[in-house]
Enzyme design. Structure first.
Site, PDB file in Angstrom:
ATOM      1  N   THR A   1       3.428   1.168  -5.729  1.00  0.00           N
ATOM      2  CA  THR A   1       4.687   1.357  -5.001  1.00  0.00           C
ATOM      3  C   THR A   1       4.457   2.065  -3.689  1.00  0.00           C
ATOM      4  O   THR A   1       4.998   1.697  -2.651  1.00  0.00           O
ATOM      5  CB  THR A   1       5.686   2.148  -5.852  1.00  0.00           C
ATOM      6  OG1 THR A   1       5.850   1.483  -7.096  1.00  0.00           O
ATOM      7  CG2 THR A   1       7.033   2.252  -5.151  1.00  0.00           C
ATOM      8  N   CYS A   2       3.624   3.132  -3.725  1.00  0.00           N
ATOM      9  CA  CYS A   2       3.376   3.913  -2.509  1.00  0.00           C
ATOM     10  C   CYS A   2       2.644   3.085  -1.479  1.00  0.00           C
ATOM     11  O   CYS A   2       2.966   3.102  -0.301  1.00  0.00           O
ATOM     12  CB  CYS A   2       2.556   5.155  -2.841  1.00  0.00           C
ATOM     13  SG  CYS A   2       3.433   6.297  -3.913  1.00  0.00           S
ATOM     14  N   SER A   3       1.614   2.374  -1.948  1.00  0.00           N
ATOM     15  CA  SER A   3       0.794   1.626  -1.002  1.00  0.00           C
ATOM     16  C   SER A   3       1.592   0.542  -0.314  1.00  0.00           C
ATOM     17  O   SER A   3       1.512   0.364   0.895  1.00  0.00           O
ATOM     18  CB  SER A   3      -0.406   1.020  -1.735  1.00  0.00           C
ATOM     19  OG  SER A   3      -1.183   0.251  -0.856  1.00  0.00           O
ATOM     20  N   VAL A  51       3.404   4.163   2.206  1.00  0.00           N
ATOM     21  CA  VAL A  51       2.374   4.527   3.185  1.00  0.00           C
ATOM     22  C   VAL A  51       2.235   3.454   4.252  1.00  0.00           C
ATOM     23  O   VAL A  51       2.295   3.736   5.454  1.00  0.00           O
ATOM     24  CB  VAL A  51       1.025   4.777   2.482  1.00  0.00           C
ATOM     25  CG1 VAL A  51      -0.051   5.089   3.518  1.00  0.00           C
ATOM     26  CG2 VAL A  51       1.150   5.915   1.485  1.00  0.00           C
TER      27      VAL A  51
END
EC number: 1.11.1.25
Length: 553
Positions: free
Chosen positions: A50-52, A56
């Site tokens: 999710t973050c990637s 980010v």
């Protein structure tokens, strides 16, 4: 601890990161964020899906757009150790930092307990917008998800709701290279560029930043294109292309053969079209196309000048005028086709002036000074090179008397003219036989009088190269002379364009390459550039055409 909220001041704490030399640095959050507008966002760890994908990478992709909205720094905070952080810290727009112990995350009240999964304390997915350490936007997701779009929307909305004077103050600090993105953000922000208070504020801050960086900004024409460039005046000068100026859509882009500067406005002469010329304000992105009158003069040549009638104390309200001089190369002929024409922006009419010159204008380019134009000249039937200057007064629409230069140029001696920020005239005297270079500058100058003072004298073995110059200008503050030039190979053939930097105080010369031109016959041209707030009036029925001030090169 309660999660941090809007209106709170972000707590101080220690974070770590690797610098450009791969050395581990530990600093305080306040040292990174004090006095700045900062986005601080957090992810549970490096590379969770999710973050990637959504977090980010989103900030990396939108970094320049965020900075165009006034953000100074974007910081990614992760719970991984710093060695893991180096794996995703190659991007220079986002600073990746580490809070391995989770202490700072807990100070924010944004910790995520995952001890049951053997992962200890991690960070929630979050994004904070800080203004001088104060939280003005909070966006916290669940499971690491946090909407970048929502933050950007909130950022823009928050700024757009600010009072006009405060919004102008903030956006006036945005660097020029981001201005196009700023203008495209919303109608209100684009409209600010038509505000006298904003444009003057932005120009003032830009000039202050330029002085602080010891940078000289200039217009450079090469290969029939026009560029904005900056010279950093350090121990070893360097040159940077800040952008390619464009007054038309790419599909309509034309080649420009000559550029004349007057208080931030440019008069551009087209290479392959004698039927029209264009006046252009690069800062405001405004142009006005002007039809010329056809002249049947095979052996004639044309000189142009852009100036103002000084009928208004407010410079931004003065209406420009254009002078066109058509003269013959043969200065000793009695029957010479001559024509002096002036174009008035208000009436949209070319008028022929009644002029019987006893002089001959030698320089191809005129110099703008306080709304008038000065040329290098001589007595019409006299031998020799430039030994006088002459002024055209745009208010009275007439020429003044010949004003003597402080030297006489004969044989292997040459004179070139320029101006100092359109306040003074400078004369460069070159003696090829004695290898001498003299620079003179006016202490007083008007239509009828000129007094001179020698600025410096320099012995130089490079004089034979400088003799071929076409244009130059002086930067008094940095004590340099900037000269356009062309380099030659051992056979004497022209190879590439260059800029010569002469430091008369240090008695030294540097050469800065501009590259190999497609057309060797197109000589580079330089002139100092100061942005202008003058609105270009359109002829009746016309509409101001606005484009971005330049395209990033």
């Amino acid at each position: 601890m309660a999660p941090i909220d809007v209106g709170d001041f972000v707590p101080d704490g220690s974070i770590s990161f690797f610098d450009d030399d791969d050395q581990l640095q530990t600093v305080s959050v306040h040292s990174l964020a004090a006095g700045k507008k900062v986005i601080l966002f957090g992810v549970p760890g490096a590379f969770p899906p999710t973050c990637s994908m959504n977090h980010v990478n989103g900030f990396i992709e939108k970094a320049e757009e965020l900075k165009s909205n006034g953000v100074d720094e974007i910081i990614c905070l992760s719970g991984d150790d710093p060695f893991m952080i180096t794996a995703c810290s190659e991007n220079k727009h986002v600073k990746f930092v580490e809070d391995g112990s989770g202490e700072y995350i807990q100070l924010l009240g944004l910790e995520l307990e995952v001890k049951d999964k053997g992962l200890g304390v991690r960070s929630r997915g979050f994004a904070l917008l800080l203004d001088n350490l104060k939280v003005i936007v909070v966006n916290v997701g669940s499971g690491g998800d946090c909407s970048l779009f929502q933050l950007m929307k909130m950022t823009t909305t928050t700024m757009s709701n600010l009072p006009t004077d405060l919004l102008e103050e903030i956006i006036s600090r945005v660097p020029r290279k981001y201005m196009r993105a700023v203008r495209l953000t919303c109608k209100r922000w684009n409209g600010m560029f038509k505000s006298q208070s904003f444009t003057k504020m932005h120009i003032g801050k830009e000039e202050a930043a330029t002085r602080e960086l010891r940078q000289t900004r200039m217009i450079v024409m090469m290969d029939y294109n026009v560029y904005l460039m900056g010279i950093a005046v350090n121990e070893i000068p360097s040159i940077e292309t800040l952008g390619k100026l464009t007054c038309l859509d790419d599909s309509e882009q034309v080649k420009i053969s000559q550029v004349f500067c007057c208080e931030g406005l440019l008069l551009c002469i087209l290479k392959d079209d004698d039927t029209k010329i264009v006046v252009w304000n690069p800062y405001l992105g405004q142009t006005r196309w002007i039809q010329t009158r056809l002249i049947c003069c095979v052996s004639g040549w044309k000189k142009y000048a852009l100036g103002y009638g000084n009928n208004s104390e407010n410079r931004s309200c003065r209406s420009p005028k254009i002078l066109r001089v058509t003269d013959n190369f043969n200065i000793f002929s009695e029957n010479i086709p001559l024509q002096y024409e002036i174009y008035d922006f208000d009436s949209d009419v070319w008028t022929t002036l009644d002029v019987s010159p006893h002089w001959f204008i030698m320089s191809e380019r005129g110099l703008s000074l306080k709304g008038n134009t000065y040329w290098g000249a001589k007595e019409r039937h006299a031998y020799g090179s430039i030994d006088h200057i002459i002024c055209f007064d745009f208010t009275r629409e007439r020429f003044g008397p010949l004003l003597p230069l402080p030297f006489s140029a004969w044989g292997a001696q040459f004179a070139s003219l320029s101006s100092v920020r359109e306040d003074k005239i400078t004369a460069l005297f070159q003696n090829c036989r004695a290898y001498k270079l003299e620079l003179w500058i006016t202490t007083k100058i008007d239509v009828n009088n000129a007094t001179w003072s020698k600025f410096f004298t320099m012995d130089t073995p490079y004089l034979h190269e400088i003799l071929s110059l076409k244009t130059f200008f002086i930067d008094e503050e940095n004590k340099i002379v900037v000269v356009s030039n062309k380099e030659r190979d051992t056979k004497g053939d022209l190879t590439h364009d260059s800029i010569d930097i002469i430091n008369g105080e240090a008695r030294c010369l540097w050469k800065l390459g501009l590259g190999k031109p497609a057309d060797k016959n197109c000589w580079p041209l330089v002139c100092p550039y100061v942005p202008s707030v003058v609105q270009i009036k359109q002829h009746k029925g016309g509409k101001t055409k606005e484009q971005s001030d330049y395209k990033r090169h």
